[in-house]
Design a protein around this motif. Structure first.
Motif, PDB file in Angstrom:
ATOM      1  N   UNK A 147       6.572   3.543   9.886  1.00  0.00           N
ATOM      2  CA  UNK A 147       5.729   2.348   9.931  1.00  0.00           C
ATOM      3  C   UNK A 147       6.523   1.142   9.480  1.00  0.00           C
ATOM      4  N   UNK A 148       6.515   0.114  10.291  1.00  0.00           N
ATOM      5  CA  UNK A 148       7.163  -1.158   9.949  1.00  0.00           C
ATOM      6  C   UNK A 148       6.094  -2.023   9.287  1.00  0.00           C
ATOM      7  N   UNK A 149       6.178  -2.166   7.958  1.00  0.00           N
ATOM      8  CA  UNK A 149       5.106  -2.845   7.212  1.00  0.00           C
ATOM      9  C   UNK A 149       4.992  -4.319   7.568  1.00  0.00           C
ATOM     10  N   UNK A 150       6.119  -4.927   7.947  1.00  0.00           N
ATOM     11  CA  UNK A 150       6.087  -6.369   8.248  1.00  0.00           C
ATOM     12  C   UNK A 150       5.363  -6.603   9.567  1.00  0.00           C
ATOM     13  N   UNK A 151       5.764  -5.824  10.603  1.00  0.00           N
ATOM     14  CA  UNK A 151       5.132  -5.987  11.914  1.00  0.00           C
ATOM     15  C   UNK A 151       3.851  -5.169  12.053  1.00  0.00           C
ATOM     16  N   UNK A 179      -3.544  -0.870  -3.638  1.00  0.00           N
ATOM     17  CA  UNK A 179      -4.437  -0.070  -2.787  1.00  0.00           C
ATOM     18  C   UNK A 179      -5.649   0.409  -3.592  1.00  0.00           C
ATOM     19  N   UNK A 180      -5.420   0.708  -4.862  1.00  0.00           N
ATOM     20  CA  UNK A 180      -6.539   1.127  -5.719  1.00  0.00           C
ATOM     21  C   UNK A 180      -7.542  -0.007  -5.867  1.00  0.00           C
ATOM     22  N   UNK A 219       0.809  -1.210   0.000  1.00  0.00           N
ATOM     23  CA  UNK A 219       0.000   0.000   0.000  1.00  0.00           C
ATOM     24  C   UNK A 219       0.848   1.268   0.000  1.00  0.00           C
ATOM     25  N   UNK A 220       2.168   1.102   0.113  1.00  0.00           N
ATOM     26  CA  UNK A 220       3.011   2.269   0.358  1.00  0.00           C
ATOM     27  C   UNK A 220       3.528   2.851  -0.946  1.00  0.00           C
TER      28      UNK A 220
END
Lengths: 412, 278
Positions: free
Chosen positions: B155-159, A383-384, A43-44
């Motif tokens: 932001x830690x995407x994994x955790x 995300x879209x 999503x990033x």
């Protein structure tokens, strides 16, 4: 289910519509599963911009809920009889929009299952905490309001049916199958009481949603009292846009004749719509003027006027989202043209959806991007897809609800 | 260092044990007065050689994942959910040839905006100075990231949680300096009671005719950075010096929102009376 299959056999458009919505939801579900198994990196689109389109989608939907409730409160709360006829459909739309919005925000959270900490270790200074508590109260009361509005009609269906249909509708009315005039009056009174509480808490929740941004001193574009007020204004006209668009389109596809008093009400709402759109234009002009002279906000403003968001701002937010709808509404009012109002509503909603997104990204971009460059402004494909799924869910729930629930306008 | 009068035998024995280790490490102990000591970290950018040992030490101590090629270059490195300290080479905007290594991490504000924003109270400002995110409570809403004037939490995407420098609070509790400070080979990083660190920082800043970041910015921070020039000249984000009284300010803005809602209701009421529908 049988009714759905009958409908599919009768109308190819219905089957195409349902298929499209199911496909959207499936793609959205795929996106969610990807985020669970691969990580939320899907999503990033930039590490400095963690709030993206799911947040703006949430604001869009819950704002619509607040707007719908504001308009229909004229009927249920303030006693303007002509607004009562759309009460059931409006309450249904309010319920669907707020729940769809909640799905969007839950998908944004890293650990939504830890939401119980909102109650165990609350931080009352946090605007997010305040907003969550207000919606926790508002949503059940919207359900109660809708139930009381539909109870007598569902009871009538239960009384005139047999077998499973009777069972399901009897359960839906919790066994209250009285359809006498007194019971209907009593339902209206309780619906009004629930509507009052729902409206108060929805307004509190949505203004608090605005203050989430208003509180962030770190993001100069968001900081202050402007956005809580702008949010309420745009919520009001988005509510009208949804009501006008949904009612006219639903009547068209159900091949039902629209009563004159409903048409008159739609044109009345369109009048209010045009006024609110004009006021929102003044608000935008104010924000742009003030922001340009504030060195902390000018970066975000310039992103919209000349930078990455200029197309979205000028073409969608201003032209498609505000100017053309105002012109179309005025034209449609003169010619008593309902489809013109639908077009205006759709354009205004698209413009507002993009307004929410632009506001979210440009607000986050500064001061960070003063020293860096914003390469892209679009959300990721995954995300879209998720947002597409959310819209698909909204329309699917509404489509099925109008098939099974007695929400048609009862006109004289 | 003052002793309280009339301390109990238990307090005395505890204090004796802690103060022995504390004095050995050069940090004040709990027995020295009843007040919890407030610590601060000092970064002297004029001494930093850019070796990035502090970054490695942070990763080792906090068991952070290596999420990119951790080669020792001067390429710009960003803070992430697994990189809590960065050392970047910055040039002075007024003199591009003047380069400085800047050690950057959470500034551990005196009045942290992130702690005020977290809806589930997962972020806490400890009396000793560190601002710490409780990783088991974090719901991943990222509001702290929005609230931070320095864009520090990541932001830690994994955790699926937000993470940042904790000033090695677990070490500070045991009166040991943070891992990054302990690792610095040239003394560019220092740690100790805030009063002493602040005095050291001011003296050093005056000596080099520089700028002390953190004395007033964001309302004052527990991490102080000695710079040769103003932070904006080095491309650093500059937080407002005056933090408007947070709670009053929040109340003011919330009140405006509620006033807007009340105005909306009033207008609906007026419309119900005067609106003709034609």
């Amino acid at each position: 289910m049988e009714r759905i299959f009958q409908e599919i056999n009768r109308s190819p458009y219905f089957s195409i519509w349902i298929s499209l919505l199911v496909a959207l939801i499936a793609l959205g579900a795929y996106g969610v599963l990807l985020s669970l198994f691969v990580g939320m990196d899907v999503f990033k689109f930039h590490h400095a911009l963690p709030w993206t389109i799911k947040i703006s989608t949430y604001i869009f939907f819950v704002g619509s809920c607040t707007g719908i409730s504001m308009i229909t409160s004229l009927g249920h709360i303030f006693g303007v009889k002509r607004f009562e006829i759309i009460g059931k459909r409006a309450a249904l739309l309010a319920l669907i929009t707020v729940n769809v919005g909640m799905v969007s925000i839950l998908l944004h959270l890293g650990h939504p299952e830890r939401s119980y900490y909102f109650f165990l270790t609350p931080n009352i200074r946090s605007a997010i905490w305040g907003m969550s508590q207000f919606y926790t109260v508002a949503i059940p009361f919207i359900i109660v309001e809708l139930w009381f509005l539909m109870r007598s009609d569902m009871a009538r269906i239960a009384n005139n049916s047999t077998g499973y249909k009777q069972l399901i509708y009897s359960l839906a009315v919790l066994g209250q199958r009285d359809t006498s005039h007194e019971s209907v009056e009593r339902d209206h009174k309780w619906a009004m009481r629930a509507a009052v509480i729902a409206l108060v808490f929805e307004l509190a929740a949505f203004s608090t949603l605005g203050t989430i941004f208003g509180h962030t001193q770190a993001k100069a574009y968001w900081y202050g009292t402007y956005f809580p007020l702008f949010f309420l204004l745009t919520a009001a006209y988005s509510g009208i846009a949804w009501l006008i668009g949904i009612i006219i389109v639903t009547y068209h596809f159900q091949k039902k004749d629209m009563a004159n008093e409903l048409k008159k009400l739609i044109f009345e709402m369109a009048n209010i719509f045009a006024v609110l759109l004009s006021v929102s234009l003044l608000f935008i002009l104010y924000k742009v003027s003030v922001g340009l002279f504030d060195p902390n906000q000018s970066g975000a403003i310039m992103l919209m006027l000349k930078g990455n968001f200029s197309l979205s701002f000028w073409a969608f937010e201003i032209t498609l989202g505000t100017l053309i709808p105002i012109a179309l509404i005025l034209y449609s009012l003169k010619r008593q043209w309902l489809w013109g109002l639908v077009a205006a509503s759709v354009m205004a909603l698209i413009g507002l959806f993009l307004t929410r997104y632009d506001f979210l990204i440009t607000g986050q971009a500064f001061p960070y991007f003063r020293y860096s460059s914003l390469d892209t402004v679009l959300p990721t494909l995954v995300e879209s897809l998720v947002v597409g799924g959310i819209f698909g869910a909204f329309f699917l729930v509404y489509t099925l609800a109008v098939k099974f629930l007695p929400i048609d306008e009862k006109t004289h | 260092m003052e002793n309280n009068k009339g301390i109990s035998r238990r307090q005395f024995l505890e204090g004796l044990a802690v103060s022995t280790s504390g004095i050995a490490l050069g940090l004040p102990s709990l027995s020295e007065g009843a007040v919890t000591p407030i610590y601060a970290k000092l970064v002297d950018t004029q001494k930093c050689i850019g070796c990035k040992r502090c970054m490695s030490a942070c990763k080792r101590w906090n068991k952070l994942k290596i999420d990119r090629a951790e080669d020792l270059t001067d390429r710009e490195t960003e803070l992430t959910g697994n990189t809590w300290v960065v050392v970047n080479l910055k040039s002075d905007a007024k003199n591009r040839e003047d380069l400085t290594y800047i050690h950057w991490a959470c500034q551990h504000c005196e009045k942290p905006a992130c702690a005020g924003a977290c809806p589930v109270s997962a972020i806490k400002k400890y009396p000793e100075g560190p601002v710490v995110i409780d990783e088991k409570k974090c719901i991943g809403c990222k509001y702290c990231i929005m609230s931070c004037p320095y864009n520090v939490p990541q932001f830690d995407s994994k955790n699926r949680i937000t993470r940042k420098c904790t000033m090695c609070y677990d070490r500070v509790l045991r009166r040991i300096a943070p891992a990054c400070v302990a690792a610095c080979p040239v003394g560019a990083l220092d740690f100790g009671p805030k009063k002493e660190i602040l005095k050291k920082a001011k003296d050093r800043t005056e000596q080099i005719n520089g700028y002390l970041l953190g004395e007033h910015e964001a309302g004052g921070t527990n991490m102080l950075t000695i710079l040769k020039t103003k932070p904006e000249d080095l491309g650093l984000i500059v937080a407002a010096k005056e933090i408007i009284n947070k709670d009053l300010d929040k109340a003011r803005i919330s009140f405006s929102g509620f006033s807007g809602a009340a105005t909306a209701v009033a207008m609906l009421y007026l419309y119900s009376i005067f609106g003709k529908g034609e």
